[in-house]
Design a protein around this motif. Structure first.
Motif, mmCIF file in Angstrom:
data_model
loop_
_atom_site.group_PDB
_atom_site.id
_atom_site.type_symbol
_atom_site.label_atom_id
_atom_site.label_comp_id
_atom_site.label_asym_id
_atom_site.label_seq_id
_atom_site.Cartn_x
_atom_site.Cartn_y
_atom_site.Cartn_z
ATOM 1 N N TYR A 44 0.850 -1.189 0.000
ATOM 2 C CA TYR A 44 0.000 0.000 0.000
ATOM 3 C C TYR A 44 0.887 1.240 0.000
ATOM 4 O O TYR A 44 1.841 1.323 0.788
ATOM 5 C CB TYR A 44 -0.884 0.030 1.255
ATOM 6 N N ASP A 45 0.585 2.186 -0.910
ATOM 7 C CA ASP A 45 1.292 3.473 -0.905
ATOM 8 C C ASP A 45 0.313 4.536 -0.426
ATOM 9 O O ASP A 45 -0.699 4.786 -1.085
ATOM 10 C CB ASP A 45 1.742 3.837 -2.332
ATOM 11 N N LYS A 46 0.618 5.148 0.701
ATOM 12 C CA LYS A 46 -0.295 6.184 1.215
ATOM 13 C C LYS A 46 0.250 7.545 0.853
ATOM 14 O O LYS A 46 1.471 7.767 0.893
ATOM 15 C CB LYS A 46 -0.420 6.063 2.736
ATOM 16 N N ASN B 127 -2.622 13.321 1.853
ATOM 17 C CA ASN B 127 -4.039 12.968 1.880
ATOM 18 C C ASN B 127 -4.162 11.488 2.243
ATOM 19 O O ASN B 127 -4.069 10.606 1.379
ATOM 20 C CB ASN B 127 -4.660 13.252 0.501
ATOM 21 N N LEU B 128 -4.376 11.220 3.517
ATOM 22 C CA LEU B 128 -4.329 9.834 3.994
ATOM 23 C C LEU B 128 -5.490 8.982 3.481
ATOM 24 O O LEU B 128 -5.504 7.768 3.637
ATOM 25 C CB LEU B 128 -4.274 9.806 5.516
#
Ligand code: SF4
Ligand code: SF4
Length: 359
Positions: A71-73, A77-78
């Motif tokens: 996962y790339d957060k 902007n979470l």
């Protein structure tokens, strides 16, 4: 095709050569159990023992990683998360040495499921294309063997690339496929003399005679289907089963699996792992309903699948190679031969007679 011969001491050198640029799986002693393990030069391969586990793990491992994900957060902007997925296709070249003809033949049952016109499992297909089978013919039959009843035999070469027949001092070898013949070229083989080929023939004849008369399974699909709704029959057959699943995990022709994701932090992997239809959880649905709630239902499914449903779909081919592993390893000695024979011996009550009895 002329046969070749390799002596025991040259066999080790051949295994060393094969393992230079491939994974080689061989039967090895693992805490008192003979099972397939990666060949390590200098460690003894037990080619004269039938491995407890099936050679199918060369192309259908007990656990394999299908893909990795991350996962790339977006720190700004979470709520915005991207997932990167990377498929893990196996590309390692491999040779499985020391399986028995029944195990190699079991591979053909899996091929019709995972590599056919309607379904190409990329993981299975990739391993299958990269894996060769060097099989050792049987020099004796155990009481649990019934390969000859399901169309096979102690020197069946179907599913193998090379077939080795043990003789005094070494093995008589047959390159069954083109790729198998190429493997033979990597070892110090010599042309087999007529005396050695005669000896190999005698070994196989002796094993065949130990197997006794073959059982006729031709009416098994019909007889098993006739008993489908007879739960008294299935309760009786399954009474001693403890649902341990050993029969399915050791079987060369069982191919059910489960998939799970394992995640650590923001990354993880998707795993495929063997599963067993003999377990209650196998068919347990999210609602709590279970279409196979008892061990009788589950044994009925296992027998039906191998001896009726699969043959119906695949030109009569029984989905059992007669290796006897499930019989030998079952802790309560449940014998599938006895279950199928009980169904075959069971006389269907004619409808007319049933009606009279009811009247
Ligand atoms: S190995 Fe025997 S006891 Fe275990 S699930 Fe299979 S039939 Fe039942
Ligand atoms: S059902 Fe039993 S005898 Fe048949 S292939 Fe599987 S383990 Fe071998």
């Amino acid at each position: 095709m002329s046969r070749q011969f390799i002596s025991h001491d040259k066999m080790t050198a051949w295994l060393d050569a094969l393992s230079r640029d491939r994974a080689v799986l061989v039967p090895m002693d693992d805490c008192g159990t003979v099972t397939f393990r990666p060949y390590v030069p200098g460690r003894k391969a037990l080619l004269d023992k039938m491995p407890v586990r099936a050679p199918k793990e060369g192309v259908f491992p007990q656990t394999e990683t299908l893909l990795r994900f991350k996962y790339d957060k977006d720190p700004e902007n979470l709520d915005r998360v991207k997932v990167q997925v990377r498929e893990v296709l196996p590309t390692q070249k491999a040779v499985v040495v020391g399986g028995r003809p029944c195990g190699a033949r079991g591979q053909l049952i899996l091929d019709r499921v995972y590599n056919c016109d309607t379904m190409r499992d990329p993981y299975y297909v990739s391993r299958r294309e990269n894996t060769l089978y060097v099989t050792v013919a049987c020099t004796s039959a155990e009481s649990t063997c019934f390969c000859h009843s399901v169309g096979s035999g102690p020197d069946d070469s179907e599913g193998s690339d090379v077939l080795l027949v043990p003789v005094e001092g070494g093995y008589v070898a047959e390159g069954v496929t083109e790729r198998g013949r190429e493997l033979l070229a990597e070892g110090d083989f010599e042309s087999a003399s007529q005396a050695r080929m005669d000896e190999a023939g005698a070994v196989i004849s002796r094993t065949r005679s130990q197997l006794g008369e073959a059982h006729d399974y031709s009416d098994a699909p019909r007889k098993l289907l006739e008993r489908f709704d007879d739960m008294d029959f299935w309760n009786e057959q399954a009474a001693i089963c403890i649902s341990c699943g050993a029969c399915t995990y050791l079987c060369p022709t069982c191919y059910c699996f489960n998939m799970t994701d394992e995640q650590s932090g923001l990354q993880g992997k998707r795993l495929r792992t063997w599963d067993t239809c003999m377990s209650f959880e196998f068919t347990l649905e999210g609602s709590g309903h279970n279409p196979r709630p008892t061990k009788a239902h589950r044994l009925r499914n296992r027998m039906g699948h191998k001896f009726a449903y699969y043959p119906e779909l695949h030109e009569g081919l029984i989905a059992c190679c007669g290796c006897g592993r499930c019989i030998k390893s079952c802790p309560v000695s449940l014998d599938i031969r006895a279950v199928v024979q009980a169904a075959q011996n069971h006389n269907a009550v004619p409808e007319e007679a049933e009606e009279k009895a009811d009247a």
